[in-house]
Design a protein around this motif. Structure first.
Motif, PDB file in Angstrom:
ATOM      1  N   LYS A 496     -80.128   9.860  87.784  1.00 24.95           N
ATOM      2  CA  LYS A 496     -78.896   9.073  87.648  1.00 24.95           C
ATOM      3  C   LYS A 496     -78.158   9.446  86.375  1.00 24.95           C
ATOM      4  N   ILE A 497     -78.886   9.515  85.269  1.00 25.58           N
ATOM      5  CA  ILE A 497     -78.248   9.860  83.990  1.00 25.58           C
ATOM      6  C   ILE A 497     -77.707  11.279  84.037  1.00 25.58           C
ATOM      7  N   SER A 498     -78.497  12.199  84.598  1.00 25.71           N
ATOM      8  CA  SER A 498     -78.055  13.595  84.682  1.00 25.71           C
ATOM      9  C   SER A 498     -76.784  13.718  85.511  1.00 25.71           C
ATOM     10  N   ALA A 499     -76.728  13.008  86.627  1.00 27.00           N
ATOM     11  CA  ALA A 499     -75.531  13.068  87.473  1.00 27.00           C
ATOM     12  C   ALA A 499     -74.325  12.493  86.745  1.00 27.00           C
ATOM     13  N   GLU A 500     -74.512  11.396  86.002  1.00 25.18           N
ATOM     14  CA  GLU A 500     -73.395  10.800  85.265  1.00 25.18           C
ATOM     15  C   GLU A 500     -72.918  11.722  84.156  1.00 25.18           C
ATOM     16  N   VAL A 501     -73.867  12.361  83.469  1.00 28.01           N
ATOM     17  CA  VAL A 501     -73.486  13.258  82.368  1.00 28.01           C
ATOM     18  C   VAL A 501     -72.670  14.438  82.885  1.00 28.01           C
ATOM     19  N   GLN A 502     -73.049  14.956  84.037  1.00 24.36           N
ATOM     20  CA  GLN A 502     -72.318  16.100  84.587  1.00 24.36           C
ATOM     21  C   GLN A 502     -70.893  15.739  84.991  1.00 24.36           C
ATOM     22  N   ARG A 503     -70.662  14.471  85.317  1.00 24.88           N
ATOM     23  CA  ARG A 503     -69.325  14.049  85.738  1.00 24.88           C
ATOM     24  C   ARG A 503     -68.458  13.579  84.571  1.00 24.88           C
ATOM     25  N   ILE A 504     -68.995  13.576  83.378  1.00 22.80           N
ATOM     26  CA  ILE A 504     -68.244  13.032  82.240  1.00 22.80           C
ATOM     27  C   ILE A 504     -67.094  13.963  81.856  1.00 22.80           C
ATOM     28  N   ASP A 505     -65.914  13.413  81.755  1.00 24.80           N
ATOM     29  CA  ASP A 505     -64.742  14.092  81.191  1.00 24.80           C
ATOM     30  C   ASP A 505     -64.447  13.388  79.861  1.00 24.80           C
ATOM     31  N   ARG A 506     -64.827  14.026  78.754  1.00 27.70           N
ATOM     32  CA  ARG A 506     -64.770  13.355  77.461  1.00 27.70           C
ATOM     33  C   ARG A 506     -63.362  12.881  77.114  1.00 27.70           C
ATOM     34  N   SER A 507     -62.380  13.727  77.341  1.00 27.82           N
ATOM     35  CA  SER A 507     -61.004  13.344  76.988  1.00 27.82           C
ATOM     36  C   SER A 507     -60.533  12.169  77.847  1.00 27.82           C
ATOM     37  N   LEU A 508     -60.852  12.205  79.154  1.00 28.57           N
ATOM     38  CA  LEU A 508     -60.453  11.118  80.035  1.00 28.57           C
ATOM     39  C   LEU A 508     -61.152   9.823  79.633  1.00 28.57           C
ATOM     40  N   TYR A 509     -62.480   9.917  79.376  1.00 30.57           N
ATOM     41  CA  TYR A 509     -63.217   8.731  78.962  1.00 30.57           C
ATOM     42  C   TYR A 509     -62.682   8.172  77.653  1.00 30.57           C
ATOM     43  N   LYS A 510     -62.283   9.073  76.741  1.00 29.84           N
ATOM     44  CA  LYS A 510     -61.775   8.617  75.447  1.00 29.84           C
ATOM     45  C   LYS A 510     -60.480   7.838  75.625  1.00 29.84           C
ATOM     46  N   ARG A 511     -59.603   8.334  76.521  1.00 32.56           N
ATOM     47  CA  ARG A 511     -58.353   7.611  76.783  1.00 32.56           C
ATOM     48  C   ARG A 511     -58.628   6.263  77.437  1.00 32.56           C
TER      49      ARG A 511
END
Length: 628
Positions: A496-511
């Motif tokens: 679960k954590i691995s799948a979430e990490v792969q989908r992370i878009d840092r800039s999008l999450y930051k906004r």
């Protein structure tokens, strides 16, 4: 050694000695008064599979299928089926009925011609008034010889074969029931006993002159018990724990060779790269072979002298007899592991420089002074003690992350945890402790911290895990009595954590985080504004009033209004009065200041003074008070 460390050392030693006092060496397996079964009995039962290799990482030492009772086979002869009596249990042999109903025999169409002719009314010479016998005795039946011959053949072949198999089958069913009950006990659903399941290797016997009968395995391996959800089969797997040398009985007998055997076993298990297995004698045989001579100079290692395939354990004799057989049994959790954990804990404490604050708090005498503790404030919780000062300059305001409904007591738990090393929360069942723990876990996970939850029994942890929000539930790993289930949860969490990490878009999450923070700040600002307005009106309605140099409390003012009800009603009908007459009357009725008190006798019945009070206290425009 300082005082705190001395107290800790004394506490650890006290717990050790208490555990040793409660420990009694087990001389026989049956002494545990729990489940036990020998290798000889298990191998003979149907539905039992041993040494099942599911995969490279999943090794099943024992699998017991869920069997069901079967009925005795029906006789091949329909005529015998009419006369035979079957009880359905292999312990009760079948028998022939003494008599059968006449109508049943005639209607079966299975009788010989002579017998059928004898049983019919035409073939019976009776008077018209004589009653017809409804039953036919076996002794009078012309087919009795044939029936007895068929019965003998059935009893000695088909039924006897079924009975032999059914006895073993029902032993398997009984064993399944025992193991199923043991699963419930080990998971904490039944009883309070803390049990462990052990696979004992190298069962040995000895009629010792000092301690008496010894019938116990020399090596034990902890195993776990689980029910396969697909097939409902009960499975036994080895646990990730080191095998243990079982020599308590020999220590009690003061055998001098115990020390040498313990050293040999420790070195062997430490250097041996092959995991111990009851189905691989070479993985443990060197230890038990050495035990036969180290524990008794005239002892014998039995596998060298018995016939192949004989898995029985001989009766105890005057000298030690060591076998390579195994046994499966349950016992109360061994205190030796607990004592070993205490030793490792003591060694770890000696290596650190300063004790953890929580440990110091336990070992330090409590303060005799009651100190005022300023609780940290949380945004948006002005009604909770300690959060009213959040607007003060220099005050650090905390964020509260409670996903479930809460009250101020739950918030205060977090506040106290911020100020102290530990908090004790007590309450009877059903008062919301699990609900509170779920909120506390969520709060600390949101702050990037780890949380360890311990419980005496598995069900409490399972219920708590279900209380967590679904989004963070995969992050909760339950290390229950079943190591296999714990590893499955661990693997699922990693995926679960691995799948979430792969989908992370840092800039999008930051906004998104910035937008959410702005929304939270806006909402908190609105809440603070509402809190200030409520405080403002509370102060206006609860502060003392000063009219013509006289100070009156709001309660006294309400009393005056109630007493002067006639004068108040004299105002214009369109006037909006701040207090309804019923409210004022209730205040008068429930107040300790009755109408005969001095505050009422002083008067304050003037319309001018009433208008002054109403205008000042409620900020009403004077024009609303005028008559039309």
């Amino acid at each position: 050694m300082d005082t705190v460390r001395a107290r800790l050392a004394g506490l650890i030693e006290f717990v050790k000695q208490t555990a040793l006092m409660q420990k009694r060496p087990a001389l026989t397996v049956t002494q545990h008064n729990a489940f036990s079964v020998s290798e000889e009995k298990l191998r003979a039962l149907p539905g039992v599979s041993l040494d099942v290799l599911e995969s490279d990482e999943d090794e099943v030492w024992l699998r017991l299928e869920r069997l069901h009772e079967t009925r005795p086979p029906a006789p091949l002869s329909p005529l015998l089926a009419l006369w035979i009596e079957l009880k359905g249990t292999p312990q009760t042999e079948p028998a022939l009925k003494l008599r059968v109903a006449r109508e049943v025999l005639i209607g079966s169409g299975l009788l010989s011609e002579p017998e059928l002719s004898r049983l019919t009314v035409v073939g019976i010479d009776i008077s018209e008034d004589a009653p017809l016998d409804e039953w036919v005795n076996l002794e009078e039946c012309l087919d009795a010889g044939e029936i007895r011959a068929q019965f003998k053949s059935y009893s000695q072949t088909a039924w006897r074969l079924w009975a032999a198999e059914e006895k073993l089958r029902r032993k398997s069913i009984e064993l399944y029931a025992e193991l199923f009950l043991l699963v419930q006990q080990m998971q904490g659903n039944l009883g309070d006993a803390q049990l462990e399941l052990v696979w004992g290797l190298g069962v040995s016997t000895w009629e010792h002159p000092v301690v008496g009968l010894i019938h116990y395995p020399l090596i034990s391996q902890l195993v776990e018990l689980a029910i396969n959800p697909d097939t409902m089969a009960i499975e036994v797997r080895p646990r990730a724990a080191q095998p243990r040398l079982e020599v308590d009985a020999y220590v009690a007998a003061d055998i001098p060779g115990v020390g040498a055997l313990a050293t040999l076993a420790k070195d062997y298990f430490k250097k041996d790269q092959v995991a111990i297995s009851p189905f691989n004698p070479s993985s443990y045989e060197p230890v038990i072979r050495s035990a036969s001579s180290l524990l008794d100079a005239q002892g014998q290692f039995l596998p060298a002298t018995v016939a192949e395939g004989d898995r029985s354990v001989p009766k105890a004799a005057e000298h030690l007899c060591v076998t390579d057989t195994w046994t499966l049994f349950a016992r109360t959790r061994d205190s030796n592991l607990f004592i070993e954990d205490l030793g490792r804990f003591e060694s770890a404490i000696e290596e650190i420089g300063e004790l953890p604050p929580a440990l110091q708090a336990i070992l330090t005498e409590p303060s005799s002074v009651l100190e005022d503790v300023i609780l940290p404030p949380f945004r948006g919780l002005s009604y909770v003690s300690g959060s009213q000062g959040g607007d003060a300059p220099g005050t650090k305001v905390h964020e509260l992350y409670f996903p479930k409904p809460y009250n101020d007591e739950q918030v205060q738990i977090i506040q106290l945890l911020e100020m102290h090393d530990g908090v004790v929360v007590q309450g009877p069942p059903g008062t919301g402790k699990t609900h509170t723990i779920a909120n506390v876990i969520s709060h600390y996970l949101a702050n990037g911290k780890r949380v360890l939850v311990t419980s005496m029994k598995d069900p409490a942890l399972a219920v708590l895990q279900e209380k967590l929000p679904e989004d963070i539930r995969p992050l909760a790993i339950s290390l229950l009595s079943s190591e296999a289930d714990g590893m499955k949860q661990f693997e699922f969490a990693i995926q679960k954590i691995s799948a979430e990490v792969q989908r992370i878009d840092r800039s999008l999450y930051k906004r998104e985080i910035g937008q959410i923070d702005d929304e939270i700040n806006t909402l908190h600002g609105q809440m603070a504004s509402v809190d200030r307005e409520i405080t403002h009106w509370a102060e206006r309605n609860l502060s003392d009033l000063e009219i013509d140099g006289e100070r009156l409390s709001p309660t006294h003012a309400a009393l005056q209004v109630a007493v002067a009800q006639d004068e108040v009603n004299g105002f214009a009908g369109t006037t909006a009065l701040p207090i309804r007459s019923g409210l004022a009357t209730n205040i008068v009725r429930n107040s300790a200041c009755k109408t005969s008190s001095p505050c009422v006798r002083r008067g304050w019945r003037s319309r001018t003074r009433w208008l002054t009070w109403a205008t000042k206290s409620h900020n009403w425009p004077t024009s609303r008070m005028r008559k039309r």
